[in-house]
Write a protein that holds these residues in place. Structure first.
Motif, PDB file in Angstrom:
ATOM      1  N   ARG B  67       0.865  -1.172   0.000  1.00 27.44           N
ATOM      2  CA  ARG B  67       0.000   0.000   0.000  1.00 27.44           C
ATOM      3  C   ARG B  67       0.903   1.223   0.000  1.00 27.44           C
ATOM      4  N   TYR B  71       0.382   9.342   3.655  1.00 31.11           N
ATOM      5  CA  TYR B  71       0.731  10.586   4.358  1.00 31.11           C
ATOM      6  C   TYR B  71       2.056  11.174   3.914  1.00 31.11           C
ATOM      7  N   ARG B 245       2.489  12.514  17.861  1.00 33.16           N
ATOM      8  CA  ARG B 245       2.039  12.152  16.518  1.00 33.16           C
ATOM      9  C   ARG B 245       2.178  13.384  15.630  1.00 33.16           C
ATOM     10  N   GLY B 247       0.194  15.648  15.054  1.00 33.08           N
ATOM     11  CA  GLY B 247      -0.785  16.687  15.360  1.00 33.08           C
ATOM     12  C   GLY B 247      -2.151  16.325  14.799  1.00 33.08           C
ATOM     13  N   VAL B 248      -3.092  17.242  14.960  1.00 32.95           N
ATOM     14  CA  VAL B 248      -4.445  16.981  14.487  1.00 32.95           C
ATOM     15  C   VAL B 248      -4.447  16.894  12.959  1.00 32.95           C
ATOM     16  N   LEU B 249      -5.029  15.823  12.444  1.00 35.27           N
ATOM     17  CA  LEU B 249      -5.094  15.605  10.996  1.00 35.27           C
ATOM     18  C   LEU B 249      -3.724  15.657  10.337  1.00 35.27           C
ATOM     19  N   ASN B 250      -2.702  15.293  11.073  1.00 35.38           N
ATOM     20  CA  ASN B 250      -1.334  15.300  10.546  1.00 35.38           C
ATOM     21  C   ASN B 250      -0.897  16.674  10.069  1.00 35.38           C
ATOM     22  N   TYR B 260      10.102   8.858  11.984  1.00 37.03           N
ATOM     23  CA  TYR B 260      10.229   8.263  13.316  1.00 37.03           C
ATOM     24  C   TYR B 260       9.044   7.339  13.614  1.00 37.03           C
ATOM     25  N   ILE B 261       7.834   7.815  13.293  1.00 40.33           N
ATOM     26  CA  ILE B 261       6.645   6.998  13.572  1.00 40.33           C
ATOM     27  C   ILE B 261       6.657   5.732  12.709  1.00 40.33           C
TER      28      ILE B 261
END
Lengths: 437, 304
Positions: B67, B71, B245, B247-250, B260-261
């Protein structure tokens, strides 16, 4: 004379009975502890949790070191659960992981690093009889081949915590146990009308806790993940749709805070929660966190059950586990430490119910005197949902990724970037992808 | 001989890991399952850029369906926005303040020290937490704006429209180190030039653009390159403010954070290695462009 004999016999019998009852006062009783046969050893032990938990854990470490002078234990508290697993992953990759590690329901993701504990049972781990440990607690920590990998630190379950002070001030009845979803939403609407501006009835728990979603799916008869045929998901787009629609309606009616307020808080504990900040009156929490939430608030906290509906889905689950790193050098000492942690009444008296209700009857017995109102409320909830409990199911594989992606899907709906239909499809695709990854 | 320790260090601690990661970037290495690593060729790179070509999945050389990373492009755009907005702003502010600090004012050394403090505090966790508190929905900033009549204010940190801008602001606020370097550059400019220009009737503004900027251009180049490299590697603030993470909605999914994630949370080490190499190429490319363009705008005062 006969009377005298009778009295003596009864007295003797009473004395014998008394002797079998475990002492409720803390006393250093090292006789019941298995002996250590190795030389001087140093163990490292890592866990997640807040300062309060760290303090309690450190005290137990001190007790353990007093009982086993040859063993020193270095405690490594790792902050939140997410941080803990990132640190742990790094340590495991570098072959530098602690000897004793705290896990949640995600231990199967790590099974290749863990020491099977079957050989330690009855030797170092005195938890192999129902008198010493609830045998049911071993089941979710055992793999399909019968290898036991982790020892439960107790049970907990999801509950709805409510701000009693706030609800009483608003002049509304406290929420009843075992309301249905419809009743709960209706109750929220009633509360909304009575609460001051800027306070919502509920925290937005739609996507911040995978287990809530999982509970709902199980009620719908479409469990997210089961061990059928080595792992099967029955999740459907319809369940996703129903769940997301319910929360979207609540958002439209102002029953949960606006998106900006919601995402100001991480909702992973009392340190960052809209509930603690007084922005919402009802929040989903783990029962063993209730004391920590209460400690963070001046208002009084009460607890009620998750809503009823559909199939039984209430899991009284193992809160956390301790496992031994298979590459550790002092596995015997590590097993002794876990044994002490879960069976010693003195340790139990310090830990209380911070990591859940202990699985050792002896420990439970010894902490009954210390039970708080919060503990009592947890026991009440255990009782009131007993007719709809199910065995704890496994986590979906790749748990950490699931949690992150859920949050993103939730944000897309909250900020209006995704319709409920789109989000439901995304959610279904996510579950299908992680199930096979 | 004397180089041996350094050379060993470089070979073992820098070059070897770099080449190793280059190798890893061509595999699907997951460090929790090291035994099931496969050679997958350039699939990781395809995974990165696939979404730019409208792909959602593709078949790798191993035959499995991969896939594409949904992002990745988002993280690139966030990072580029951040770099191309924050670096020029930071340099303009730093230069402006440096010019002020260069005046003969009373207590100027005190001001210099004060303006440098934010940089000393740097990319620390504490500052990031403070920033989060300042700019959240009920934070101090909204409190102050509320008292002067604004209402219905957003949560600057949480709202995906604004969250990146709060981070840019945080970066610009830490202009101290560039300022100090500019100040040193300003001190190098001989006063006679300005005196001569005044005699010729040039205004202060004209003097600034005709004398200060050209003579300062080598320093500007240095600051530009350094700050750009730093900005591409920004991580700490975004990690803390985004709650670990993007943040909101990346909306604050910096490249490094995404890497890193992917590597540490999702265990996609091979993919993270590939991302790291692409980042190296991006930074290298942009640095090269800046250096090549420098011959048009940087003067070393050699009187060519």
């Amino acid at each position: 004379m006969r009377k005298f004999y009778t009295i003596t016999i009864v007295a003797l019998l009473a004395a014998m009975l008394l002797a079998t009852i475990p002492p409720t006062v803390a006393q250093t009783d090292s006789d019941g502890l298995p002996a250590y046969t190795g030389g001087p050893a140093e163990l490292r032990f890592s866990w997640w949790g807040n300062d309060d938990r760290a303090e309690r854990t450190m005290q137990v470490i001190d007790l353990f070191e007093a009982a086993y002078p040859d063993i020193t234990v270095v405690g490594e508290p790792n902050g939140g659960a997410g941080d803990h697993f990132q640190i742990l992953d790094t340590q495991l990759a570098a072959s530098d992981a602690p000897d004793v590690i705290q896990f949640g329901g995600n231990w199967p993701d790590y099974v290749q690093y863990l020491e099977p504990l079957n050989d330690y049972l009855g030797a170092q781990l005195l938890i192999d009889t129902p008198e010493t440990f609830d045998q049911a607690a071993l089941v979710p920590a055992t793999d399909a081949d019968g290898n036991l990998y982790a020892i439960s630190l107790g049970t907990n379950t999801l509950v709805l915590a409510y701000n009693k002070t706030m609800i009483e001030a608003a002049g509304v009845d406290l929420p009843a146990d075992n309301m249905s979803w419809e009743e709960l939403v209706a109750y929220g609407a009633e509360l909304k009308a009575a609460l001051p501006d800027g306070v919502a009835p509920f925290v937005d728990n739609s996507m911040n806790q995978a287990n809530y979603l999982s509970y709902f799916y199980t009620q719908q008869g479409t469990p997210i993940w089961t061990l059928d045929d080595g792992g099967t998901s029955y999740a459907t787009v319809e369940s996703a749709q129903a769940w997301l629609q319910m929360w979207a309606d609540m958002r439209d009616e102002g029953l949960i805070p606006d998106a900006d307020t919601t995402y100001t808080y991480t909702e992973d504990g009392p340190d960052s929660s809209a509930f603690v900040a007084g922005k919402a009156a009802i929040n989903l929490i783990w029962s063993n966190q209730a004391a920590a939430y209460q400690a963070a608030m001046t208002d009084e906290l009460g607890m009620t059950t998750l809503p009823t509906g559909g199939e039984p889905a209430y899991a009284i689950q193992m809160s956390q586990y301790l496992a031994i790193n298979a590459n550790g050098e002092n596995k015997e000492a590590a097993a002794l430490f876990i044994n002490f942690f879960v069976t010693s009444p003195e340790a139990g008296a310090i830990l209380e119910t911070n990591r859940g209700v202990p699985s050792s009857p002896v420990v439970r017995q010894s902490i009954t005197d210390q039970a708080t109102d919060i503990d009592a409320a947890v026991y009440r909830i255990y009782d009131s949902v007993s007719d709809r409990t199910v065995p704890q199911g496994p986590n979906l594989p790749n748990d950490q990724e699931f949690v992150n992606e859920l949050e993103l899907i939730g944000q897309q709906v909250a900020y209006g970037q995704s319709s409920v239909e789109q989000a439901a499809e995304d959610l279904q695709a996510l579950i299908e992808r992680l199930a096979v990854k | 001989m004397f180089l041996t320790p350094w050379l060993l260090g470089f070979l073992v601690l820098t070059l070897y890991p770099m080449l190793y990661s280059l190798g890893l970037s061509l595999t699907d290495y997951d460090f929790t399952q090291p035994d099931s690593t496969h050679w997958i060729g350039f699939a990781n790179y395809q995974k990165m850029f696939g979404s730019a070509f409208g792909q959602s999945e593709f078949t790798a050389s191993t035959g499995e369906t991969v896939r594409v990373d949904p992002y990745y492009m988002k993280s690139l755009s966030v990072t580029f926005t951040y770099v191309f907005v924050s670096v020029p702003l930071k340099l303009i502010v730093a230069l402006g303040v440096a010019v002020l600090m260069n005046q003969k004012l009373r207590g100027v050394s005190f001001y210099r020290a004060v303006y440098y403090i934010p940089t000393l505090l740097g990319g620390s966790v504490a500052i990031a937490v403070l920033w989060r508190k300042l700019f959240e929905k009920d934070g101090l900033v909204n409190g102050i704006l509320g008292t002067i009549g604004f209402s219905d204010l957003p949560g600057w940190i949480t709202n995906p429209q604004y969250s990146l801008w709060t981070l840019i602001l945080l970066t610009v606020w830490q202009f101290g180190s560039s300022m100090i370097i500019f100040l040193a550059g300003l001190k190098q400019i001989p006063q006679e030039y300005y005196e001569a220009a005044s005699v010729d009737g040039a205004s202060k503004v004209r003097q600034f653009f005709a004398i200060t900027i050209p003579l300062l251009s080598p320093v500007i180049l240095f600051n530009l390159v350094m700050q750009m490299i730093y900005a591409f590697q920004a991580f700490t603030q975004a990690y803390i403010i985004g709650g670990g993470r993007g943040g909101v909605l990346n909306s604050t999914l910096f490249y490094t954070l995404h890497l890193y994630i992917q590597g540490w949370t999702y265990h996609e080490m091979g993919y993270a290695s590939a991302m790291a190499w692409v980042l190296l190429l991006i930074i290298g490319g942009i640095t090269a462009v800046i250096f090549l363009s420098s011959k048009w705008w940087v003067s070393y005062g050699t009187g060519e």
